[in-house]
Design a protein around this motif. Structure first.
Motif, PDB file in Angstrom:
ATOM      1  N   HIS A  55       1.010  -1.005  -0.151  1.00  0.00           N
ATOM      2  CA  HIS A  55       0.464   0.094   0.122  1.00  0.00           C
ATOM      3  C   HIS A  55       0.947   1.101   0.207  1.00  0.00           C
ATOM      4  N   GLU A  56       0.138   2.154  -0.452  1.00  0.00           N
ATOM      5  CA  GLU A  56       1.618   3.392  -0.446  1.00  0.00           C
ATOM      6  C   GLU A  56       1.793   3.967   0.981  1.00  0.00           C
ATOM      7  N   LEU A  57       0.600   3.980   2.463  1.00  0.00           N
ATOM      8  CA  LEU A  57       1.364   3.363   3.723  1.00  0.00           C
ATOM      9  C   LEU A  57       1.920   2.122   3.620  1.00  0.00           C
ATOM     10  N   ASN A  58       2.964   1.913   3.226  1.00  0.00           N
ATOM     11  CA  ASN A  58       3.924   0.508   3.392  1.00  0.00           C
ATOM     12  C   ASN A  58       3.871  -0.392   4.481  1.00  0.00           C
ATOM     13  N   MET A  59       4.630   1.150   5.907  1.00  0.00           N
ATOM     14  CA  MET A  59       4.495   0.086   7.083  1.00  0.00           C
ATOM     15  C   MET A  59       3.758   0.456   8.203  1.00  0.00           C
ATOM     16  N   TRP A  60       2.756  -0.759   8.730  1.00  0.00           N
ATOM     17  CA  TRP A  60       2.194  -0.459  10.021  1.00  0.00           C
ATOM     18  C   TRP A  60       3.000  -0.871  11.413  1.00  0.00           C
ATOM     19  N   PHE A  61       2.899  -0.194  12.364  1.00  0.00           N
ATOM     20  CA  PHE A  61       4.005  -0.158  13.784  1.00  0.00           C
ATOM     21  C   PHE A  61       2.072  -0.169  14.553  1.00  0.00           C
ATOM     22  N   VAL A  62       1.877  -0.533  15.810  1.00  0.00           N
ATOM     23  CA  VAL A  62       1.755  -0.268  16.550  1.00  0.00           C
ATOM     24  C   VAL A  62       2.735   0.056  17.349  1.00  0.00           C
ATOM     25  N   LEU A  63       2.501   1.418  18.654  1.00  0.00           N
ATOM     26  CA  LEU A  63       3.137   2.365  19.480  1.00  0.00           C
ATOM     27  C   LEU A  63       2.289   1.919  20.817  1.00  0.00           C
ATOM     28  N   ALA A  64       2.846   1.526  21.721  1.00  0.00           N
ATOM     29  CA  ALA A  64       2.244   1.152  23.358  1.00  0.00           C
ATOM     30  C   ALA A  64       3.148   2.103  24.423  1.00  0.00           C
ATOM     31  N   THR A  65       2.915   2.766  25.002  1.00  0.00           N
ATOM     32  CA  THR A  65       3.432   3.797  25.371  1.00  0.00           C
ATOM     33  C   THR A  65       2.715   3.716  26.873  1.00  0.00           C
ATOM     34  N   ASP A  66       3.871   4.011  27.454  1.00  0.00           N
ATOM     35  CA  ASP A  66       3.030   4.540  29.669  1.00  0.00           C
ATOM     36  C   ASP A  66       1.902   5.659  29.874  1.00  0.00           C
ATOM     37  N   THR A  67       1.927   6.251  29.300  1.00  0.00           N
ATOM     38  CA  THR A  67       1.143   7.436  29.488  1.00  0.00           C
ATOM     39  C   THR A  67       0.581   7.915  28.242  1.00  0.00           C
ATOM     40  N   PRO A  68      -0.585   8.654  28.245  1.00  0.00           N
ATOM     41  CA  PRO A  68      -1.209   9.144  27.073  1.00  0.00           C
ATOM     42  C   PRO A  68      -0.096   9.886  26.124  1.00  0.00           C
ATOM     43  N   ALA A  69       0.596  10.511  26.880  1.00  0.00           N
ATOM     44  CA  ALA A  69       1.659  11.927  25.411  1.00  0.00           C
ATOM     45  C   ALA A  69       2.884  10.998  25.613  1.00  0.00           C
ATOM     46  N   GLY A  70       2.855   9.951  25.590  1.00  0.00           N
ATOM     47  CA  GLY A  70       4.134   9.080  24.827  1.00  0.00           C
ATOM     48  C   GLY A  70       3.675   8.931  23.518  1.00  0.00           C
ATOM     49  N   ILE A  71       2.944   8.736  23.104  1.00  0.00           N
ATOM     50  CA  ILE A  71       2.066   8.371  21.954  1.00  0.00           C
ATOM     51  C   ILE A  71       3.170   9.034  20.946  1.00  0.00           C
ATOM     52  N   GLY A  72       2.436  10.560  20.915  1.00  0.00           N
ATOM     53  CA  GLY A  72       2.729  11.419  20.685  1.00  0.00           C
ATOM     54  C   GLY A  72       4.640  11.414  20.011  1.00  0.00           C
ATOM     55  N   ARG A  73       5.239  11.824  22.086  1.00  0.00           N
ATOM     56  CA  ARG A  73       6.538  11.602  21.774  1.00  0.00           C
ATOM     57  C   ARG A  73       6.943  10.980  21.187  1.00  0.00           C
ATOM     58  N   THR A  74       6.631   9.484  21.148  1.00  0.00           N
ATOM     59  CA  THR A  74       8.102   8.259  19.917  1.00  0.00           C
ATOM     60  C   THR A  74       7.189   8.622  18.579  1.00  0.00           C
ATOM     61  N   ALA A  75       6.014   9.279  18.775  1.00  0.00           N
ATOM     62  CA  ALA A  75       6.141   9.644  16.918  1.00  0.00           C
ATOM     63  C   ALA A  75       6.842  10.294  16.546  1.00  0.00           C
ATOM     64  N   ARG A  76       6.947  11.207  17.216  1.00  0.00           N
ATOM     65  CA  ARG A  76       7.860  12.509  16.569  1.00  0.00           C
ATOM     66  C   ARG A  76       9.562  12.339  16.833  1.00  0.00           C
ATOM     67  N   ALA A  77       9.811  11.656  17.705  1.00  0.00           N
ATOM     68  CA  ALA A  77      11.341  10.745  17.444  1.00  0.00           C
ATOM     69  C   ALA A  77      11.380  10.525  16.265  1.00  0.00           C
ATOM     70  N   ILE A  78      10.041   9.270  15.775  1.00  0.00           N
ATOM     71  CA  ILE A  78      10.271   8.382  15.040  1.00  0.00           C
ATOM     72  C   ILE A  78      10.495   9.401  13.477  1.00  0.00           C
ATOM     73  N   GLU A  79       9.193  10.170  13.728  1.00  0.00           N
ATOM     74  CA  GLU A  79       9.556  11.302  12.549  1.00  0.00           C
ATOM     75  C   GLU A  79      11.451  12.147  12.106  1.00  0.00           C
ATOM     76  N   ALA A  80      11.497  12.424  13.413  1.00  0.00           N
ATOM     77  CA  ALA A  80      13.000  13.435  13.487  1.00  0.00           C
ATOM     78  C   ALA A  80      14.337  12.557  12.776  1.00  0.00           C
ATOM     79  N   GLU A  81      14.259  11.397  13.046  1.00  0.00           N
ATOM     80  CA  GLU A  81      15.138   9.963  12.920  1.00  0.00           C
ATOM     81  C   GLU A  81      15.142   9.340  11.482  1.00  0.00           C
ATOM     82  N   THR A  82      13.355   9.323  11.093  1.00  0.00           N
ATOM     83  CA  THR A  82      13.535   9.065   9.624  1.00  0.00           C
ATOM     84  C   THR A  82      13.347   9.614   8.487  1.00  0.00           C
ATOM     85  N   GLY A  83      12.961  11.164   8.789  1.00  0.00           N
ATOM     86  CA  GLY A  83      12.389  12.188   8.178  1.00  0.00           C
ATOM     87  C   GLY A  83      11.319  11.857   7.528  1.00  0.00           C
ATOM     88  N   LEU A  84      10.504  11.315   8.053  1.00  0.00           N
ATOM     89  CA  LEU A  84       9.342  10.524   7.572  1.00  0.00           C
ATOM     90  C   LEU A  84       7.547  11.087   8.030  1.00  0.00           C
TER      91      LEU A  84
END
Length: 160
Positions: free
Chosen positions: A112-141
């Motif tokens: 699919h155009e969105l070809n990588m699918w994964f689940v984030l599981a974090t200890d707080t709801p704020a951890g989702i956005g924090r982890t997603a932003r870190a992945i974006e910064a590391e990958t540029g995607l």
């Protein structure tokens, strides 16, 4: 890290015992001193045979993991399904970066155009956005987030 295969298994790959294992272990796993022996007893096999069959099912791609599933939300955390559009030539490098995050519960390639699918599981709801932003910064995607709106329990059964 090897990506799970997503091919249809050829007819005859799974026998009746494999199917019984897939069906039975979705209902729970004994919390006893010898859980594999106890689970295997109801299947008519020995505990070491159950372990070997689970390893084989994993190698075949019939299952992608075997282990507990923790309800992060019930413990004050959060889950979020995420997807990324990853250039094919960069997939393995991005996969390695994404999977380096302990918050990534599992990760799959899709056609699919969105070809990588994964689940984030974090200890707080704020951890989702924090982890997603870190992945974006590391990958540029861009990490697309699809938070759970309603929970469904889908039982998968194979004809035994």
């Amino acid at each position: 890290m090897t990506r799970p295969t997503r091919a249809v298994l050829p007819d005859g790959t799974l026998d009746d015992t494999d199917r019984a294992i897939l069906n039975a272990l979705q209902e729970g796993f004994p919390l006893t001193p010898r859980p594999f022996d106890d689970a295997a007893q109801g299947l008519g096999i020995a505990g070491d045979q159950l372990i070997a069959r689970l390893a084989r099912l994993r190698e075949l791609g019939a299952i992608t993991r075997f282990g507990p599933f923790f309800d992060a939300a019930a413990m004050g955390g959060a889950f979020c399904l995420c997807a990324m559009a990853v250039p094919a030539q960069d997939f393995d490098a991005v996969l390695t970066k994404v999977n380096a995050h302990p918050e990534v519960a599992h990760n799959y390639e899709r056609t699919h155009e969105l070809n990588m699918w994964f689940v984030l599981a974090t200890d707080t709801p704020a951890g989702i956005g924090r982890t997603a932003r870190a992945i974006e910064a590391e990958t540029g995607l861009k990490v697309m987030q699809f938070p759970k709106l309603e929970e469904f329990f889908i039982g998968f059964r194979v004809h035994a």
